[in-house]
Design an enzyme around this catalytic site. Structure first.
Site, PDB file in Angstrom:
ATOM      1  N   ASP A 147       0.861  -1.178   0.000  1.00 50.15           N
ATOM      2  CA  ASP A 147       0.000   0.000   0.000  1.00 50.15           C
ATOM      3  C   ASP A 147       0.899   1.229   0.000  1.00 50.15           C
ATOM      4  O   ASP A 147       1.579   1.516   0.992  1.00 50.15           O
ATOM      5  CB  ASP A 147      -0.882  -0.040   1.260  1.00 50.15           C
ATOM      6  CG  ASP A 147      -1.898   1.086   1.311  1.00 50.15           C
ATOM      7  OD1 ASP A 147      -1.676   2.127   0.658  1.00 50.15           O
ATOM      8  OD2 ASP A 147      -2.911   0.927   2.020  1.00 50.15           O
ATOM      9  N   HIS A 148       0.883   1.947  -1.094  1.00 52.19           N
ATOM     10  CA  HIS A 148       1.835   3.054  -1.254  1.00 52.19           C
ATOM     11  C   HIS A 148       1.498   4.242  -0.344  1.00 52.19           C
ATOM     12  O   HIS A 148       2.303   5.151  -0.181  1.00 52.19           O
ATOM     13  CB  HIS A 148       1.849   3.504  -2.720  1.00 52.19           C
ATOM     14  CG  HIS A 148       3.167   4.080  -3.151  1.00 52.19           C
ATOM     15  ND1 HIS A 148       4.153   4.448  -2.273  1.00 52.19           N
ATOM     16  CD2 HIS A 148       3.666   4.356  -4.377  1.00 52.19           C
ATOM     17  CE1 HIS A 148       5.192   4.928  -2.924  1.00 52.19           C
ATOM     18  NE2 HIS A 148       4.921   4.884  -4.213  1.00 52.19           N
ATOM     19  N   ARG A 149       0.332   4.227   0.280  1.00 54.31           N
ATOM     20  CA  ARG A 149       0.030   5.301   1.239  1.00 54.31           C
ATOM     21  C   ARG A 149       0.842   5.107   2.514  1.00 54.31           C
ATOM     22  O   ARG A 149       1.066   6.046   3.266  1.00 54.31           O
ATOM     23  CB  ARG A 149      -1.464   5.276   1.610  1.00 54.31           C
ATOM     24  CG  ARG A 149      -2.375   5.615   0.461  1.00 54.31           C
ATOM     25  CD  ARG A 149      -3.820   5.368   0.839  1.00 54.31           C
ATOM     26  NE  ARG A 149      -4.046   3.962   1.206  1.00 54.31           N
ATOM     27  CZ  ARG A 149      -5.198   3.476   1.627  1.00 54.31           C
ATOM     28  NH1 ARG A 149      -6.244   4.266   1.752  1.00 54.31           N
ATOM     29  NH2 ARG A 149      -5.338   2.197   1.932  1.00 54.31           N
TER      30      ARG A 149
END
Ligand code: CAO
Length: 452
Positions: free
Chosen positions: A424-426
């Site tokens: 999850d790039h967040r």
């Protein structure tokens, strides 16, 4: 009782403007400021409000007529109040090209909508290019699209009251104009979509506004049969869909040299068999992943629902994807960081057998921190697994292969294991993901590192 004829007021110099909507019928009770008709020039659409309260006796216009200032719209019997006098005029006769509606729910800062003036041809194109009604009514509103939609003020007001984004509504009127029936159809379709899909995909579908894939009659092209999805497939489908749509995925690829690991595994085989355990590379991967999660705690975390905090877990339960005849399930191996490879292999054997027999309890599939999906027993060189939200990363493992690897002086045959880490790039940035897989690769390349 006094009668009055209501006429088209000054409409800003426009002449011969088309009536696109008649909002009253004989017998209707009308109030001051109530919209009577909608006019549309080639530049703008506007509603003409009533000046008086009364009962409509006769309507003098029809949809498609062209009118100019002074043309009769309707004859009404004025309603008197208390003192027996006709009610005073409350509305000016200016057509309303401006609406004072509440701001769009998606933004508190947006000014109220400013009028209907827009180019009708562009609008028609914008509306016909908009996706058909599919999303709910409606998560995030595309403010520009909503403003540009081809609809009269009353339809806009109606859409607002239902929280519908007009940019997503297909207009069935002339030039794609959106009518109130279209708004209703949009809401109906969205509600049906949510109901059919159960509680599962509501979040994903309402927020994303994905146009549905049109239904097709495949039997037109050849013989077909319909096979119902299994219960597991029906449940896991919405979960996967939700994860895929909500999580901004990136996949990091790497490989590990497991030549020594494989030799060690082979040397364990007899001992493992004596204990009734099958040790596959997966048991080592679970142990190595537990160590990596301890080293990179951001991977052992979940985002809070409001996206403002990271919830870091001080326990290490790892889910393992198991392929069963009924579909994919992910039982969770508890406290993987406190177990040795043999114990992990034993637990994996028990869990995957339970999964294949359909005997997993809900608790067996809860509480995972990180997942591993191994297709190594089947094949492939890499893939992009879907993060099992609310987890923030998943490790995909493909089939190891012996390949020539340059050691600085010569090529050596080495057994290389492909790793595919989706995250999850967040929560995780690319550099951290590369460090994570590099760490895994080091540990799998030299198991002694697990004790460091
Ligand atoms: N490279 C090469 N060989 C591998 C390997 C790898 N990465 N991983 C496993 N193998 C070998 C095993 O050693 C075993 O061979 P031997 O019998 O000679 O030792 C053989 O492949 C079969 O292994 P397995 O599949 O029975 O066992 P596993 O521990 O690797 O996996 C399980 C167990 C339950 C994860 C697996 O059976 C399974 O269901 N995998 C599919 C998961 C899946 O569908 N993921 C996709 C999710 S997204 O749709």
């Amino acid at each position: 009782m006094a009668e009055q004829q209501i006429k088209v007021p000054d409409i800003g110099g426009f002449d011969a403007v088309e009536v696109i909507e008649v909002l009253i019928s004989p017998g209707d009770r009308i109030e001051p400021e109530q919209s009577l008709i909608t006019l549309e020039s080639d530049k703008a659409s506007m509603e003409v409000p009533s000046e008086v309260a009364g009962e409509v006796q006769q309507v003098h216009v029809s949809v498609g007529d062209t009118v100019s200032e002074g043309a009769p719209i309707a004859t009404v019997t004025l309603v008197t109040e208390g003192n027996g006098q006709p009610q005073p005029e409350k509305a000016d006769a200016e057509p309303r090209a401006e609406e004072s509606e509440p701001p769009l729910p998606s933004s508190a800062s947006e000014p109220p909508e400013q009028g209907m003036a827009r180019d009708a041809v562009d609008d028609a194109a914008a509306v016909s290019a908009a996706p058909p009604a599919a999303s709910a009514a409606d998560g995030a509103i595309d403010r520009d699209g909503h403003r540009a939609a081809h609809a009269s003020p009353s339809v806009r007001r109606y859409a607002r009251s239902l929280g519908v984004d007009l940019s997503r509504v297909q207009g069935s009127g002339r030039k794609g104009r959106i009518r109130s029936e279209d708004v209703e159809a949009h809401v109906k379709q969205a509600m049906q979509g949510q109901a059919a899909a159960g509680a599962g995909p509501a979040v994903a579908e309402s927020g994303a506004g994905i146009p549905p894939i049109p239904e097709q009659d495949f039997s037109r092209f050849g013989e077909v049969e319909r096979v119902p999805l299994t219960r597991i497939q029906r449940l896991s489908g919405p979960h996967l869909h939700r994860s895929w749509l909500n999580v901004p995925h990136v996949t990091q690829f790497d490989e590990a040299d497991i030549t020594e690991l494989e030799a060690f595994r082979q040397s364990l085989k007899k001992e493992a068999e004596a204990r009734g355990v099958k040790v596959t590379p997966l048991a080592f991967l679970v142990r190595a992943a537990a160590s990596a999660l301890a080293t990179f705690p951001r991977f052992n975390a979940s985002l809070s629902a409001d996206g403002q905090e990271l919830i870091i877990k001080h326990y290490c339960h790892i889910g393992v994807a198991v392929d069963t005849p009924e579909g994919l399930v992910v039982p969770v191996l508890r406290d993987a960081d406190r177990k040795g490879v043999m114990e992990i292999a034993e637990a994996l054997g028990t869990l995957s057998a339970k999964a294949r027999e359909g005997k997993l309890a809900p608790a067996d599939m809860q509480g995972g921190c990180f997942s591993i999906s191994s297709l190594g027993g089947i094949g492939g060189t890499a893939f992009t697994p879907i993060v099992n939200a609310p987890e923030v990363a998943i490790l995909g493992v493909s089939k190891s292969q012996t390949r020539p690897v340059w050691d600085g002086e010569s090529f050596q045959p080495r057994l290389m294991l492909p790793l595919s880490l989706s995250y999850d790039h967040r929560v995780i940035d690319g550099a951290m993901a590369a460090r994570f897989t590099a760490y895994l690769s080091q540990v799998l390349g030299d198991l002694r590192r697990l004790v460091l």
